[in-house]
Design a protein around this motif. Structure first.
Motif, PDB file in Angstrom:
ATOM      1  N   UNK A   1      55.048 196.061  48.939  1.00  0.00           N
ATOM      2  CA  UNK A   1      55.143 197.391  49.535  1.00  0.00           C
ATOM      3  C   UNK A   1      55.248 197.323  51.063  1.00  0.00           C
ATOM      4  N   UNK A   2      56.117 196.435  51.555  1.00  0.00           N
ATOM      5  CA  UNK A   2      56.247 196.209  52.995  1.00  0.00           C
ATOM      6  C   UNK A   2      57.115 197.238  53.696  1.00  0.00           C
ATOM      7  N   UNK A   3      57.995 197.902  52.973  1.00  0.00           N
ATOM      8  CA  UNK A   3      58.837 198.912  53.602  1.00  0.00           C
ATOM      9  C   UNK A   3      59.778 198.335  54.638  1.00  0.00           C
ATOM     10  N   UNK A   4      60.196 197.097  54.432  1.00  0.00           N
ATOM     11  CA  UNK A   4      61.077 196.416  55.382  1.00  0.00           C
ATOM     12  C   UNK A   4      62.039 195.537  54.582  1.00  0.00           C
ATOM     13  N   UNK A   5      63.232 195.336  55.094  1.00  0.00           N
ATOM     14  CA  UNK A   5      64.242 194.550  54.378  1.00  0.00           C
ATOM     15  C   UNK A   5      64.424 193.171  55.019  1.00  0.00           C
ATOM     16  N   UNK A   6      65.074 192.302  54.269  1.00  0.00           N
ATOM     17  CA  UNK A   6      65.406 190.972  54.773  1.00  0.00           C
ATOM     18  C   UNK A   6      66.242 191.079  56.046  1.00  0.00           C
ATOM     19  N   UNK A   7      67.175 192.028  56.089  1.00  0.00           N
ATOM     20  CA  UNK A   7      68.042 192.201  57.251  1.00  0.00           C
ATOM     21  C   UNK A   7      67.244 192.575  58.497  1.00  0.00           C
ATOM     22  N   UNK A   8      66.273 193.460  58.337  1.00  0.00           N
ATOM     23  CA  UNK A   8      65.428 193.850  59.464  1.00  0.00           C
ATOM     24  C   UNK A   8      64.612 192.651  59.939  1.00  0.00           C
ATOM     25  N   UNK A   9      64.073 191.892  59.000  1.00  0.00           N
ATOM     26  CA  UNK A   9      63.288 190.695  59.346  1.00  0.00           C
ATOM     27  C   UNK A   9      64.150 189.733  60.167  1.00  0.00           C
TER      28      UNK A   9
END
Length: 127
Positions: free
Chosen positions: A96-104
């Motif tokens: 439930x991180x609310x973040x994508x691989x692309x954002x990371x």
């Protein structure tokens, strides 16, 4: 050692000869608006007082901000521990991180372009 003020950091660096600090907090930067302003002021005070230190921090990956890291680097930031947790889409959803691989990857690129070192912390998924 807990520092309550920039003055304490200045005293420790001058009197004890300590010039490298690790600010241990799961999220040094904190919430976007209040945290960013507080850390910007922290960096500005170190710079304005001419305190020559290096330091490392830890923060959540989604709190990575180019402008803030730029001034923190000017104040002495050299390294960041970032909570990546995972780059696997399913794991990020499970956590439930609310973040994508692309954002990371974008946030890691910001860190790298500034010439800062980083360690990515991950959650091991044992099946």
């Amino acid at each position: 050692m807990l520092f309550r003020s920039i003055e304490e950091i200045e005293i420790v660096s001058k009197e004890l000869g300590t010039y490298y600090f690790a600010f241990v907090d799961d999220d040094f930067i904190g919430s976007k608006q209040k945290g960013f302003q507080s850390r910007y002021e922290f960096a500005r005070k170190i710079i304005n007082k001419g305190i020559k230190i290096n330091f490392r921090i830890a923060t959540r990956i989604n709190n990575i901000d180019n402008d803030l890291l730029t001034i923190l680097k000017e104040a002495g930031l050299t390294s960041i521990d970032i909570g990546v947790e995972s780059i696997n889409k399913e794991s990020l959803k499970l956590y439930n991180k609310g973040i994508s691989k692309e954002v990371i990857l974008n946030k890691i690129e910001i860190i790298s372009k500034l010439g800062l070192k980083f360690r990515a912390t991950m959650i091991p998924l044992i099946i």
